[in-house]
Design a protein around this motif. Structure first.
Motif, PDB file in Angstrom:
ATOM      1  N   ASN A 138       0.722  -1.183  -0.298  1.00 62.74           N
ATOM      2  CA  ASN A 138       0.042   0.258   0.064  1.00 62.74           C
ATOM      3  C   ASN A 138       0.849   1.126   0.329  1.00 62.74           C
ATOM      4  OD1 ASN A 138      -2.058   1.778   0.213  1.00 62.74           O
ATOM      5  ND2 ASN A 138      -2.242   1.601   2.301  1.00 62.74           N
ATOM      6  N   ASP A 139       1.515   1.447  -1.521  1.00 62.15           N
ATOM      7  CA  ASP A 139       2.858   2.220  -0.767  1.00 62.15           C
ATOM      8  C   ASP A 139       2.336   3.651  -2.047  1.00 62.15           C
ATOM      9  OD1 ASP A 139       4.104   1.403   1.075  1.00 62.15           O
ATOM     10  OD2 ASP A 139       5.486   0.346  -0.601  1.00 62.15           O
ATOM     11  N   ALA A 140       1.235   3.207  -2.968  1.00 68.23           N
ATOM     12  CA  ALA A 140       1.160   3.563  -3.999  1.00 68.23           C
ATOM     13  C   ALA A 140      -0.635   4.519  -3.764  1.00 68.23           C
ATOM     14  CB  ALA A 140       0.654   2.907  -5.608  1.00 68.23           C
ATOM     15  N   THR A 141      -1.423   4.472  -4.611  1.00 74.77           N
ATOM     16  CA  THR A 141      -2.932   5.327  -5.007  1.00 74.77           C
ATOM     17  C   THR A 141      -3.848   3.919  -3.660  1.00 74.77           C
ATOM     18  OG1 THR A 141      -3.254   4.493  -6.561  1.00 74.77           O
ATOM     19  CG2 THR A 141      -2.198   6.481  -6.563  1.00 74.77           C
ATOM     20  N   LEU A 142      -5.324   4.820  -3.719  1.00 73.69           N
ATOM     21  CA  LEU A 142      -5.976   4.182  -3.007  1.00 73.69           C
ATOM     22  C   LEU A 142      -6.328   2.930  -3.896  1.00 73.69           C
ATOM     23  CD1 LEU A 142      -7.874   3.049  -0.872  1.00 73.69           C
ATOM     24  CD2 LEU A 142      -9.476   5.848  -1.208  1.00 73.69           C
ATOM     25  N   ASP A 143      -6.961   4.001  -5.802  1.00 77.52           N
ATOM     26  CA  ASP A 143      -7.158   2.954  -6.582  1.00 77.52           C
ATOM     27  C   ASP A 143      -6.225   2.062  -6.761  1.00 77.52           C
ATOM     28  OD1 ASP A 143      -9.594   4.686  -6.932  1.00 77.52           O
ATOM     29  OD2 ASP A 143      -7.954   5.740  -8.337  1.00 77.52           O
ATOM     30  N   ASP A 144      -5.534   1.528  -6.754  1.00 82.13           N
ATOM     31  CA  ASP A 144      -4.092   0.422  -6.883  1.00 82.13           C
ATOM     32  C   ASP A 144      -4.470  -0.347  -6.008  1.00 82.13           C
ATOM     33  OD1 ASP A 144      -2.750   1.678  -9.075  1.00 82.13           O
ATOM     34  OD2 ASP A 144      -1.227   2.344  -7.898  1.00 82.13           O
ATOM     35  N   LEU A 145      -4.863   0.088  -4.716  1.00 87.07           N
ATOM     36  CA  LEU A 145      -5.181  -0.651  -3.359  1.00 87.07           C
ATOM     37  C   LEU A 145      -6.846  -1.658  -3.754  1.00 87.07           C
ATOM     38  CD1 LEU A 145      -4.288  -1.903  -0.144  1.00 87.07           C
ATOM     39  CD2 LEU A 145      -5.801  -0.208   0.347  1.00 87.07           C
ATOM     40  N   HIS A 146      -7.409  -0.759  -3.917  1.00 85.85           N
ATOM     41  CA  HIS A 146      -8.845  -1.525  -3.615  1.00 85.85           C
ATOM     42  C   HIS A 146      -8.526  -2.198  -5.236  1.00 85.85           C
ATOM     43  CE1 HIS A 146     -11.475   1.841  -2.330  1.00 85.85           C
ATOM     44  NE2 HIS A 146     -10.169   1.024  -1.522  1.00 85.85           N
TER      45      HIS A 146
END
Length: 393
Positions: free
Chosen positions: A175-183
């Motif tokens: 979880n080092d990038a964007t919330l969209d990446d995490l989702h």
């Protein structure tokens, strides 16, 4: 139901992952929320905290003054353990109640900040760890919770570090990038692994490996075995059972099919057919249908019977060989493993044979059958090595 343990350090974004799981349809059991519930005003938990730490941990309205309590326990291991002895059993009991109330077809995600610290990993079918770079976590704690850097560092240091979490993690979500990446990562995990895992578990269906593909040695195979063995031990209860990592993934440096072979010793196959089989299936290791046995060595004798279980998890194929302790099949699996570990020349010969067979018999049944003559010869070599070295299982 499928039980998933979700954890991650403070500031890692674990709550965002839990929220996404809930949106996808998971039953999320939030240990932080339960931890507040069990120390609410008028609760037995709060009364015991006051009796242990004094009235100074109470706010003017009679609720728990969390900053005051935190100042007492963070950085003081003995005090923190006294607090955990009060809260953890209550949180576990309430979490179990909520999980038991879910549908039998549910995917229950238990959001547990201290999953690693309290040793809960083996109680879940799968453990998901959210990992975030320390500097990002510190920035989030300052922005979202108003913590000073010193306080945030102290909170992080009081928890397990990333290395300890990685040991118990079946899945690591970065979880080092964007919330969209995490989702996107959570969605893929849900649809590609958790949903089919739940269905396989409910239907007692084993993940089968069809085409044989040799992969380069994975240094995490022993860690993966350790997680599997811990789940099996937990499933079988307090009995002191022997579990071993066998097969090619147990031999360091040896390319292999990406299937973890595990051997469970039982006193009899009647025992294996009873409560053992049911407990293994409930823990995510259903039994392969049909009868299974090992070819006798030397050839010509009676087959060596066993029970074969696999994995319901599509992300981790497993062959769990259940054999009677002391039986020829049980002994041979350990002897071959240890001989190959000790003899580089035979490791190389075994690998050459496996590659040749995989090229001509790529399906799993043909691959296994084609290797039998080599195993017959290996039995002679391994027994001679055992006699020279004094090996015992």
């Amino acid at each position: 139901m499928l039980k998933v343990g979700l954890t991650g350090g403070i500031g890692s974004g674990k709550s965002a992952v839990a929220a996404r799981f809930a949106r996808l349809g998971a039953v999320v059991v939030d240990s932080d929320r339960i931890a507040r519930e069990v120390v609410a005003p008028g609760s037995e938990g709060l009364a015991e905290i006051v009796a242990t730490f004094g009235a100074g941990v109470l706010a003017p309205d009679g609720s728990l003054d969390r900053p005051a309590l935190g100042a007492l326990v963070f950085g003081d291991e003995a005090a923190r353990r006294r607090l955990e002895a009060i809260t953890h059993p209550r949180v576990r009991a309430r979490s179990a109640e909520l999980a038991a109330a879910a549908s039998p077809e549910a995917i229950v995600v238990n959001d547990v900040p201290l999953l690693v610290e309290v040793g809960l990993a083996p109680t879940y079918h799968l453990v998901v760890v959210v990992r975030t770079a320390p500097e990002i976590r510190l920035a989030r704690l300052a922005r979202d919770r108003g913590m000073s850097r010193a306080e945030a560092e102290r909170r992080i240091a009081a928890q397990a570090d990333d290395a300890r979490r990685r040991v118990v993690a079946d899945v690591v979500l970065a979880n080092d990038a964007t919330l969209d990446d995490l989702h996107a990562a959570v969605d893929a995990l849900w649809h590609e692994r958790l949903v089919p895992y739940e269905e396989n578990l409910r239907r007692r269906r084993v993940v089968r490996v069809g085409q044989v593909r040799l992969t380069e040695p994975d240094p995490t195979w022993p860690e993966q075995y350790d997680r599997l063995a811990a789940r099996i031990r937990h499933a079988l209860g307090p009995a002191d059972v022997r579990i071993d990592h066998i097969g090619s993934t147990s031999v360091p440096g040896l390319p292999a099919k990406d299937v973890i072979d595990v051997q469970l010793a039982v006193s009899s196959l009647d025992e294996a057919d009873g409560v053992v089989a049911e407990r293994l299936a409930a823990a995510g290791f259903p039994r392969f249908p049909g009868e299974w046995w090992d070819s006798p060595r030397p050839p010509g004798g009676k087959p060596w019977p066993k029970r074969l279980h696999g994995s319901a998890d599509p992300g981790r194929p497993v062959h769990l060989h259940v054999r009677e302790a002391g039986s020829p099949g049980w002994r041979y699996a350990l002897l071959m493993r240890d001989h190959l570990r000790a003899d580089p020349e035979q490791r190389a010969a075994y690998l050459a044979m496996k590659r040749a067979v995989a090229a001509t018999a790529p399906d799993n049944v043909g691959y296994t059958t084609a290797k039998e003559p080599w195993f017959d010869e290996e039995q002679v070599r391994a027994e001679a090595w055992a006699a020279r070295t004094g090996w015992g299982p």
